[in-house]
Design a protein around this motif. Structure first.
Motif, PDB file in Angstrom:
ATOM      1  N   ASP A  51     -42.681  34.623   5.712  1.00  0.00           N
ATOM      2  CA  ASP A  51     -42.866  35.343   4.118  1.00  0.00           C
ATOM      3  C   ASP A  51     -41.409  35.865   3.712  1.00  0.00           C
ATOM      4  N   TYR A  52     -40.609  36.773   5.155  1.00  0.00           N
ATOM      5  CA  TYR A  52     -39.113  36.678   4.224  1.00  0.00           C
ATOM      6  C   TYR A  52     -38.085  36.321   3.437  1.00  0.00           C
ATOM      7  N   ILE A  53     -37.780  34.599   3.928  1.00  0.00           N
ATOM      8  CA  ILE A  53     -37.637  33.512   3.785  1.00  0.00           C
ATOM      9  C   ILE A  53     -38.209  32.862   2.019  1.00  0.00           C
ATOM     10  N   ALA A  54     -39.988  32.686   2.095  1.00  0.00           N
ATOM     11  CA  ALA A  54     -40.310  32.984   0.742  1.00  0.00           C
ATOM     12  C   ALA A  54     -40.150  34.024  -0.115  1.00  0.00           C
ATOM     13  N   GLN A  55     -39.954  34.979  -0.123  1.00  0.00           N
ATOM     14  CA  GLN A  55     -39.748  36.618  -0.920  1.00  0.00           C
ATOM     15  C   GLN A  55     -38.281  35.814  -1.265  1.00  0.00           C
ATOM     16  N   LYS A  56     -36.856  35.689  -0.508  1.00  0.00           N
ATOM     17  CA  LYS A  56     -35.470  35.234  -0.771  1.00  0.00           C
ATOM     18  C   LYS A  56     -34.928  34.197  -1.724  1.00  0.00           C
ATOM     19  N   TYR A  57     -36.453  33.302  -1.732  1.00  0.00           N
ATOM     20  CA  TYR A  57     -36.622  31.886  -2.258  1.00  0.00           C
ATOM     21  C   TYR A  57     -36.876  33.039  -3.989  1.00  0.00           C
ATOM     22  N   ALA A  58     -37.629  33.830  -3.869  1.00  0.00           N
ATOM     23  CA  ALA A  58     -38.586  34.227  -5.025  1.00  0.00           C
ATOM     24  C   ALA A  58     -37.400  34.854  -6.124  1.00  0.00           C
ATOM     25  N   GLU A  59     -36.450  36.203  -4.813  1.00  0.00           N
ATOM     26  CA  GLU A  59     -35.405  36.160  -5.346  1.00  0.00           C
ATOM     27  C   GLU A  59     -34.057  35.674  -6.087  1.00  0.00           C
ATOM     28  N   THR A  60     -33.860  34.791  -5.088  1.00  0.00           N
ATOM     29  CA  THR A  60     -32.765  34.088  -6.040  1.00  0.00           C
ATOM     30  C   THR A  60     -33.431  33.086  -6.973  1.00  0.00           C
ATOM     31  N   ALA A  61     -34.458  32.526  -7.102  1.00  0.00           N
ATOM     32  CA  ALA A  61     -34.811  31.987  -8.356  1.00  0.00           C
ATOM     33  C   ALA A  61     -34.545  32.651  -9.491  1.00  0.00           C
ATOM     34  N   TRP A  63     -32.916  35.882  -9.798  1.00  0.00           N
ATOM     35  CA  TRP A  63     -31.597  35.457  -9.982  1.00  0.00           C
ATOM     36  C   TRP A  63     -30.824  34.557 -11.117  1.00  0.00           C
ATOM     37  N   VAL A  64     -30.624  33.641 -10.103  1.00  0.00           N
ATOM     38  CA  VAL A  64     -30.496  32.605 -10.864  1.00  0.00           C
ATOM     39  C   VAL A  64     -31.216  32.414 -12.948  1.00  0.00           C
ATOM     40  N   LYS A  65     -31.990  32.872 -12.771  1.00  0.00           N
ATOM     41  CA  LYS A  65     -32.785  32.764 -14.206  1.00  0.00           C
ATOM     42  C   LYS A  65     -32.513  33.526 -14.797  1.00  0.00           C
ATOM     43  N   GLU A  66     -31.665  34.985 -14.145  1.00  0.00           N
ATOM     44  CA  GLU A  66     -31.009  36.430 -15.075  1.00  0.00           C
ATOM     45  C   GLU A  66     -28.995  35.947 -15.313  1.00  0.00           C
ATOM     46  N   ASN A  67     -28.649  35.169 -14.653  1.00  0.00           N
ATOM     47  CA  ASN A  67     -27.585  34.881 -14.470  1.00  0.00           C
ATOM     48  C   ASN A  67     -26.910  33.182 -14.683  1.00  0.00           C
ATOM     49  N   PRO A  68     -27.659  32.455 -15.879  1.00  0.00           N
ATOM     50  CA  PRO A  68     -26.763  31.266 -15.811  1.00  0.00           C
ATOM     51  C   PRO A  68     -25.514  30.953 -16.063  1.00  0.00           C
ATOM     52  N   LEU A  69     -25.732  30.049 -15.101  1.00  0.00           N
ATOM     53  CA  LEU A  69     -23.803  29.500 -14.709  1.00  0.00           C
ATOM     54  C   LEU A  69     -23.648  28.751 -16.235  1.00  0.00           C
ATOM     55  N   VAL A  70     -22.659  29.021 -17.166  1.00  0.00           N
ATOM     56  CA  VAL A  70     -22.797  28.821 -18.406  1.00  0.00           C
ATOM     57  C   VAL A  70     -20.716  28.554 -18.123  1.00  0.00           C
ATOM     58  N   GLY A  71     -20.165  27.447 -18.882  1.00  0.00           N
ATOM     59  CA  GLY A  71     -18.814  28.028 -19.388  1.00  0.00           C
ATOM     60  C   GLY A  71     -18.440  26.411 -18.247  1.00  0.00           C
ATOM     61  N   ARG A  72     -19.012  25.012 -17.866  1.00  0.00           N
ATOM     62  CA  ARG A  72     -19.362  24.573 -17.435  1.00  0.00           C
ATOM     63  C   ARG A  72     -19.603  22.450 -17.735  1.00  0.00           C
TER      64      ARG A  72
END
Length: 80
Positions: A51-61, A63-72
């Motif tokens: 459950d913890y791992i699944a929660q971390k995957y969701a939190e990371t997803a 975060w990635v949506k809110e902080n897109p990698l730009v400039g490359r």
């Protein structure tokens, strides 16, 4: 069949982190665990770890949506 409960070292190995990191996650309440036996040894239920791992995957997803990698350049047109 894997055992229901894992020792902290097993969790550390599973997550590729240190024992002190697992201890901190448990003591902070981030990772649910129980304390058993006369010496109060910590045990983490395998299902709670999953459950913890699944929660971390969701939190990371999120975060990635809110902080897109730009400039490359390769971010605009990823390789096929």
């Amino acid at each position: 069949m894997p055992s229901r409960f894992m020792q902290m070292q097993e969790v550390a190995d599973e997550l590729s982190v240190s024992m002190s990191q697992v201890y901190h996650m448990v003591r902070s309440g981030e990772l649910p665990a129980i304390k058993i036996g006369g010496r109060g040894q910590w045990r983490i239920e395998r299902a709670k770890l999953e459950d913890y791992i699944a929660q971390k995957y969701a939190e990371t997803a999120d975060w990635v949506k809110e902080n897109p990698l730009v400039g490359r350049e390769d971010d605009i047109d990823p390789p096929s």
